[in-house]
Design a protein around this motif. Structure first.
Motif, short mmCIF file in Angstrom:
data_model
loop_
_atom_site.label_atom_id
_atom_site.label_comp_id
_atom_site.label_asym_id
_atom_site.label_seq_id
_atom_site.Cartn_x
_atom_site.Cartn_y
_atom_site.Cartn_z
N ALA A 185 0.80 -1.22 0.00
CA ALA A 185 0.00 0.00 0.00
C ALA A 185 0.84 1.27 0.00
N ASN A 186 2.00 1.25 0.63
CA ASN A 186 2.81 2.46 0.67
C ASN A 186 3.99 2.43 -0.28
N GLY A 187 3.95 1.53 -1.25
CA GLY A 187 4.90 1.59 -2.35
C GLY A 187 6.09 0.66 -2.27
N PHE A 188 6.25 -0.09 -1.18
CA PHE A 188 7.38 -1.01 -1.07
C PHE A 188 6.92 -2.44 -1.28
N ALA A 189 7.61 -3.11 -2.18
CA ALA A 189 7.23 -4.49 -2.50
C ALA A 189 7.68 -5.47 -1.44
N ALA A 190 8.74 -5.12 -0.71
CA ALA A 190 9.28 -6.02 0.30
C ALA A 190 9.78 -5.24 1.51
N TYR A 191 9.54 -5.79 2.67
CA TYR A 191 10.11 -5.30 3.92
C TYR A 191 11.09 -6.36 4.41
N VAL A 192 12.33 -5.95 4.53
CA VAL A 192 13.40 -6.89 4.88
C VAL A 192 14.03 -6.43 6.19
N PHE A 193 14.24 -7.39 7.09
CA PHE A 193 14.68 -7.08 8.44
C PHE A 193 16.00 -7.77 8.77
N ASP A 194 16.90 -7.03 9.36
CA ASP A 194 18.01 -7.66 10.05
C ASP A 194 17.41 -8.47 11.21
N ALA A 195 18.12 -9.49 11.65
CA ALA A 195 17.58 -10.35 12.70
C ALA A 195 18.01 -9.92 14.10
N TYR A 196 19.32 -9.97 14.35
CA TYR A 196 19.83 -9.83 15.71
C TYR A 196 19.95 -8.36 16.12
N GLY A 197 19.17 -8.00 17.13
CA GLY A 197 19.10 -6.62 17.58
C GLY A 197 17.93 -5.87 17.00
N THR A 198 17.39 -6.38 15.90
CA THR A 198 16.26 -5.73 15.22
C THR A 198 14.96 -6.46 15.53
N LEU A 199 14.94 -7.76 15.24
CA LEU A 199 13.78 -8.59 15.60
C LEU A 199 14.00 -9.32 16.92
N PHE A 200 15.24 -9.77 17.13
CA PHE A 200 15.56 -10.59 18.30
C PHE A 200 16.52 -9.85 19.24
N ASP A 201 16.26 -9.95 20.52
CA ASP A 201 17.03 -9.25 21.53
C ASP A 201 18.32 -10.03 21.82
N VAL A 202 19.45 -9.51 21.39
CA VAL A 202 20.73 -10.23 21.53
C VAL A 202 21.17 -10.33 22.99
N HIS A 203 20.60 -9.51 23.86
CA HIS A 203 20.99 -9.56 25.27
C HIS A 203 20.07 -10.47 26.10
N ALA A 204 19.11 -11.10 25.43
CA ALA A 204 18.15 -11.94 26.16
C ALA A 204 18.80 -13.18 26.75
N ALA A 205 19.82 -13.71 26.10
CA ALA A 205 20.44 -14.95 26.59
C ALA A 205 21.07 -14.74 27.96
N VAL A 206 21.84 -13.66 28.12
CA VAL A 206 22.46 -13.38 29.41
C VAL A 206 21.41 -12.96 30.43
N ARG A 207 20.47 -12.13 30.01
CA ARG A 207 19.45 -11.65 30.94
C ARG A 207 18.62 -12.80 31.51
N ARG A 208 18.36 -13.81 30.69
CA ARG A 208 17.58 -14.96 31.14
C ARG A 208 18.27 -15.70 32.29
N HIS A 209 19.60 -15.60 32.32
CA HIS A 209 20.35 -16.30 33.36
C HIS A 209 21.11 -15.34 34.26
#
Length: 220
Positions: free
Chosen positions: A4-28
Motif C-alpha cells: 500500500a505504501n509503495g514497497f514491494a518487500a520489507y526486509v529485516f536484520d535479525a539480531y538486535g532488530t527482531l531478536f534481543d541479543v541480550h536476552a540470553a544473558v538476561r535470562r540467566h
C-alpha cells in the motif's frame, strides 16, 4: 506487486532488530552475576568485530562459530564470570526473545501485501531456531543468510540476495536494522533504510544517512 505504501518487500536484520541479543544473558542473570550486562555487551561487540575482520581477511566461518568464539573472549575478559555458564548461555542464544512489537508489526505489514524477509549474518540453523521459537515462521516469506555467500554484511553481495531473489530494484525494498553500520551498507546499496535506534545511540556514517529513524518497529 507493491504494498500500500509503495514497497514491494520489507526486509529485516535479525539480531538486535527482531531478536534481543541480550536476552540470553538476561535470562540467566541470577547465576551469571552482577557483571552479566558487561559480559553481554562484550559478547555482542566481539561477535560483530569477528564478522568484519573475517570478511576483510577472506576467511569465512559461520556466525555460530563466531558467536562461540566471542563468548569465550567475553568470559575471559569479564571479572567474576564462571566459565561453567558457557554452554547454558550458548543454548539460550538459540532461543532469543523477539521484541514485544515484532509479531504484530509483521502481521500488519503482511496484510498490506508486502513480501517479508530476514536478511542476516546468522547461520541458517540459528535463524531457523530463532524464527520458530518466536512463531514468526508462518509470517515470513523468506530467511536469507549470508552463509550461501561465505561473507558478511556490509558486502553489497549480501543485500543483492534480496533483489535477485525477488527480481526487484533496490528502491522497492524497505530495509530495517538496529545496526547503524548495516543501515549504511544498505543505504549505499540503494535500499530505503529505516534505522531502528532502540538504544538512542548517536548517529554515525552520516554520508549514508537512513531515510527514517525510529525507536522501535511499532511506527513502521
Amino acid at each position: 506487486m507493491a504494498s500500500a505504501n509503495g514497497f514491494a518487500a520489507y526486509v529485516f536484520d535479525a539480531y538486535g532488530t527482531l531478536f534481543d541479543v541480550h536476552a540470553a544473558v538476561r535470562r540467566h542473570a541470577s547465576v551469571v552475576g552482577p557483571n552479566g550486562q558487561l559480559l553481554s555487551e562484550i559478547w555482542r561487540a566481539k561477535q560483530l568485530e569477528y564478522s568484519w575482520v573475517r570478511s576483510l581477511m577472506g576467511a569465512y566461518c559461520d556466525f555460530w562459530q563466531l558467536t562461540e568464539q566471542a563468548l569465550d573472549f567475553a568470559i575471559e575478559a569479564v571479572p567474576d564470570i564462571d566459565p561453567k555458564h558457557r554452554d547454558t548461555l550458548l543454548e539460550a542464544y538459540w532461543k532469543l526473545d523477539c521484541y514485544e512489537e515484532v509479531p504484530t508489526v509483521l502481521k500488519a505489514l503482511k496484510d498490506r501485501g508486502a513480501k517479508l524477509a530476514i536478511l542476516s549474518n546468522g547461520s541458517p540453523a540459528m535463524l531457523e531456531s530463532a524464527v520458530r521459537n518466536a512463531a514468526l515462521d508462518s509470517i515470513l516469506d523468506d530467511v536469507f543468510s549470508v552463509d550461501e555467500l561465505q561473507t558478511f554484511k556490509t558486502s553489497p553481495s549480501v543485500y543483492d540476495l534480496v533483489t535477485t531473489a525477488y527480481r526487484l530494484y533496490p528502491d522497492a525494498v524497505s530495509f530495517q536494522s538496529s545496526n547503524r553500520w548495516d543501515i549504511a551498507g544498505a543505504q549505499k546499496f540503494g535500499f530505503r533504510t529505516v534505522w531502528i535506534n532502540r538504544a538512542s545511540n548517536p548517529d554515525e556514517y552520516r554520508d549514508y544517512s537512513p531515510d527514517v529513524v525510529l525507536p522501535n518497529l511499532q511506527q513502521l
